[in-house]
Design a protein around this motif. Structure first.
Motif, PDB file in Angstrom:
ATOM      1  N   ILE A  36       0.980  -1.200  -0.096  1.00  0.00           N
ATOM      2  CA  ILE A  36      -0.225  -0.009  -0.058  1.00  0.00           C
ATOM      3  C   ILE A  36       0.963   1.456  -0.009  1.00  0.00           C
ATOM      4  N   ILE A  37       2.069   1.251   0.841  1.00  0.00           N
ATOM      5  CA  ILE A  37       2.739   2.237   0.768  1.00  0.00           C
ATOM      6  C   ILE A  37       3.648   2.654  -0.513  1.00  0.00           C
ATOM      7  N   HIS A  38       3.943   1.499  -1.168  1.00  0.00           N
ATOM      8  CA  HIS A  38       4.519   1.469  -2.432  1.00  0.00           C
ATOM      9  C   HIS A  38       3.706   2.138  -3.559  1.00  0.00           C
ATOM     10  N   ASP A  39       2.385   1.739  -3.465  1.00  0.00           N
ATOM     11  CA  ASP A  39       1.590   2.515  -4.531  1.00  0.00           C
ATOM     12  C   ASP A  39       1.286   3.924  -3.952  1.00  0.00           C
ATOM     13  N   GLY A  40       1.291   4.175  -2.949  1.00  0.00           N
ATOM     14  CA  GLY A  40       0.978   5.523  -2.433  1.00  0.00           C
ATOM     15  C   GLY A  40       2.094   6.669  -2.879  1.00  0.00           C
ATOM     16  N   GLN A  41       3.299   5.892  -2.770  1.00  0.00           N
ATOM     17  CA  GLN A  41       4.558   6.557  -3.200  1.00  0.00           C
ATOM     18  C   GLN A  41       4.664   6.595  -4.930  1.00  0.00           C
ATOM     19  N   ALA A  42       4.084   5.825  -5.623  1.00  0.00           N
ATOM     20  CA  ALA A  42       4.012   5.781  -6.929  1.00  0.00           C
ATOM     21  C   ALA A  42       2.900   7.015  -7.454  1.00  0.00           C
ATOM     22  N   LYS A  43       1.887   7.190  -6.606  1.00  0.00           N
ATOM     23  CA  LYS A  43       0.891   7.802  -6.801  1.00  0.00           C
ATOM     24  C   LYS A  43       1.059   9.455  -6.435  1.00  0.00           C
ATOM     25  N   GLY A  44       2.215   9.601  -5.645  1.00  0.00           N
ATOM     26  CA  GLY A  44       2.590  10.919  -5.039  1.00  0.00           C
ATOM     27  C   GLY A  44       1.787  11.385  -3.741  1.00  0.00           C
ATOM     28  N   GLU A  45       1.187  10.127  -3.117  1.00  0.00           N
ATOM     29  CA  GLU A  45       0.613  10.676  -1.829  1.00  0.00           C
ATOM     30  C   GLU A  45       1.306  10.324  -0.665  1.00  0.00           C
ATOM     31  N   ILE A  46       2.425   9.866  -0.937  1.00  0.00           N
ATOM     32  CA  ILE A  46       3.344   9.326   0.322  1.00  0.00           C
ATOM     33  C   ILE A  46       4.819   9.858  -0.142  1.00  0.00           C
ATOM     34  N   THR A  47       5.468  10.298   0.632  1.00  0.00           N
ATOM     35  CA  THR A  47       6.992  10.596   0.622  1.00  0.00           C
ATOM     36  C   THR A  47       7.508   9.402   0.054  1.00  0.00           C
ATOM     37  N   THR A  48       8.493   9.958  -1.016  1.00  0.00           N
ATOM     38  CA  THR A  48       9.473   8.894  -1.563  1.00  0.00           C
ATOM     39  C   THR A  48      10.923   9.157  -0.973  1.00  0.00           C
ATOM     40  N   SER A  49      11.114   9.969   0.058  1.00  0.00           N
ATOM     41  CA  SER A  49      12.358  10.241   0.558  1.00  0.00           C
ATOM     42  C   SER A  49      12.834   9.351   1.625  1.00  0.00           C
ATOM     43  N   ILE A  50      11.541   8.605   2.085  1.00  0.00           N
ATOM     44  CA  ILE A  50      11.993   7.506   2.919  1.00  0.00           C
ATOM     45  C   ILE A  50      11.440   6.104   2.365  1.00  0.00           C
ATOM     46  N   PRO A  51      12.178   4.918   2.459  1.00  0.00           N
ATOM     47  CA  PRO A  51      11.656   3.869   1.908  1.00  0.00           C
ATOM     48  C   PRO A  51      10.695   3.454   2.360  1.00  0.00           C
ATOM     49  N   ALA A  52       9.599   2.506   1.544  1.00  0.00           N
ATOM     50  CA  ALA A  52       8.642   1.893   1.967  1.00  0.00           C
ATOM     51  C   ALA A  52       8.597   1.107   3.142  1.00  0.00           C
ATOM     52  N   GLU A  53       9.666   0.302   3.120  1.00  0.00           N
ATOM     53  CA  GLU A  53       9.993  -0.760   4.073  1.00  0.00           C
ATOM     54  C   GLU A  53      10.198   0.018   5.319  1.00  0.00           C
ATOM     55  N   GLU A  54      10.852   1.176   5.272  1.00  0.00           N
ATOM     56  CA  GLU A  54      11.266   1.955   6.653  1.00  0.00           C
ATOM     57  C   GLU A  54       9.787   2.460   7.065  1.00  0.00           C
ATOM     58  N   ILE A  55       9.045   3.357   6.249  1.00  0.00           N
ATOM     59  CA  ILE A  55       7.691   3.656   6.648  1.00  0.00           C
ATOM     60  C   ILE A  55       6.820   2.415   7.513  1.00  0.00           C
ATOM     61  N   ARG A  56       6.926   1.460   6.636  1.00  0.00           N
ATOM     62  CA  ARG A  56       5.970   0.451   7.462  1.00  0.00           C
ATOM     63  C   ARG A  56       6.552   0.175   8.719  1.00  0.00           C
ATOM     64  N   ARG A  57       7.737   0.004   8.561  1.00  0.00           N
ATOM     65  CA  ARG A  57       8.462  -0.435  10.234  1.00  0.00           C
ATOM     66  C   ARG A  57       7.991   0.841  11.301  1.00  0.00           C
ATOM     67  N   TYR A  58       7.918   2.025  10.804  1.00  0.00           N
ATOM     68  CA  TYR A  58       7.640   3.284  11.700  1.00  0.00           C
ATOM     69  C   TYR A  58       6.068   2.785  12.144  1.00  0.00           C
ATOM     70  N   PHE A  59       5.347   2.593  11.282  1.00  0.00           N
ATOM     71  CA  PHE A  59       3.829   2.319  11.707  1.00  0.00           C
ATOM     72  C   PHE A  59       3.667   1.188  12.716  1.00  0.00           C
ATOM     73  N   PHE A  60       4.426   0.137  12.665  1.00  0.00           N
ATOM     74  CA  PHE A  60       4.204  -0.942  13.393  1.00  0.00           C
ATOM     75  C   PHE A  60       5.103  -0.575  14.732  1.00  0.00           C
ATOM     76  N   ILE A  61       5.773  -0.012  14.673  1.00  0.00           N
ATOM     77  CA  ILE A  61       6.539   0.476  15.971  1.00  0.00           C
ATOM     78  C   ILE A  61       5.813   1.311  16.817  1.00  0.00           C
ATOM     79  N   LEU A  62       4.983   2.329  16.217  1.00  0.00           N
ATOM     80  CA  LEU A  62       4.134   3.229  16.765  1.00  0.00           C
ATOM     81  C   LEU A  62       2.722   2.185  17.374  1.00  0.00           C
ATOM     82  N   ILE A  63       2.315   1.470  16.354  1.00  0.00           N
ATOM     83  CA  ILE A  63       0.854   0.791  16.836  1.00  0.00           C
ATOM     84  C   ILE A  63       1.303  -0.122  18.021  1.00  0.00           C
ATOM     85  N   ARG A  64       2.266  -0.816  17.925  1.00  0.00           N
ATOM     86  CA  ARG A  64       2.581  -1.830  18.851  1.00  0.00           C
ATOM     87  C   ARG A  64       2.829  -1.148  20.317  1.00  0.00           C
TER      88      ARG A  64
END
Length: 198
Positions: free
Chosen positions: A127-155
């Motif tokens: 989903i994050i990759h798709d958002g980056q491709a559509k210009g909805e999410i920053t590409t300055s941070i890799p999708a894998e790192e963004i995903r990790r941020y979200f899970f650290i937050l939610i846990r």
């Protein structure tokens, strides 16, 4: 898996989850699970190598829930922001369904599933990759790192919910923090100018 085999496996899982509610994961033994499930030692070890495997099975159940139920609801006709918000809404909903006592048992440093990249995490990363491709999410941070941020937050939010004995609405709290975090991952002006140049 044959119906009788599935029934035996589910008996073991149900007995283990009930014991975890009563005395926690660390206090539960394989012998107690066998007694509670009314099965033989051989039957237990036919399905599981250890009690840790039962925790992994509980996580796989959540992955299956996302694969069979959530993925279909979060099609790419929605914005990536909406999809991420809904993803964690379902995550919180499923967590409360599992129950706070079981979640407390699962949230252990000894749980190997926190160290592996699960299928539901791959789905979020897509989903994050798709958002980056559509210009909805920053590409300055890799999708894998963004995903990790979200899970650290939610846990962290779920851990806090456990500490406070479920005294607040987890779904509302998760939604609040996800909205704050999403704003941090919206495209930067440099992302937009790079997209124009390419």
């Amino acid at each position: 898996m044959k119906p009788k085999s599935l029934e035996a496996k589910n008996k073991i899982i149900d007995a283990a989850l009930e014991l975890m509610q009563q005395q926690g994961y660390e206090g539960m033994t394989v012998e107690e699970i066998i007694t509670a499930a009314n099965i033989s030692v051989g039957t237990f070890y036919h399905y599981f190598k250890s009690k840790a495997d039962i925790l992994q099975e509980a996580f796989r159940t959540m992955d299956k829930y996302f694969e069979e139920y959530v993925v279909g609801k979060l099609g790419d006709e929605h914005s990536s922001i909406d999809r991420i918000t809904q993803f964690f809404h379902h995550y919180a909903l499923h967590t409360t369904t599992v129950g706070i006592d079981n979640i407390r048992s699962i949230y252990s440093m000894n749980n190997p599933m926190f160290k592996t990249k699960r299928q539901m995490e791959v789905f979020l990363e897509d989903i994050i990759h798709d958002g980056q491709a559509k210009g909805e999410i920053t590409t300055s941070i890799p999708a894998e790192e963004i995903r990790r941020y979200f899970f650290i937050l939610i846990r962290g939010v779920i851990f806090d919910w456990c500490v406070h004995a479920g005294s607040y609405n987890l779904e509302e709290e998760v939604n609040k923090y996800i909205k704050i975090q999403i704003n941090a991952f919206k495209p930067l002006s440099s992302d937009i100018s790079n997209k124009i140049q390419t």
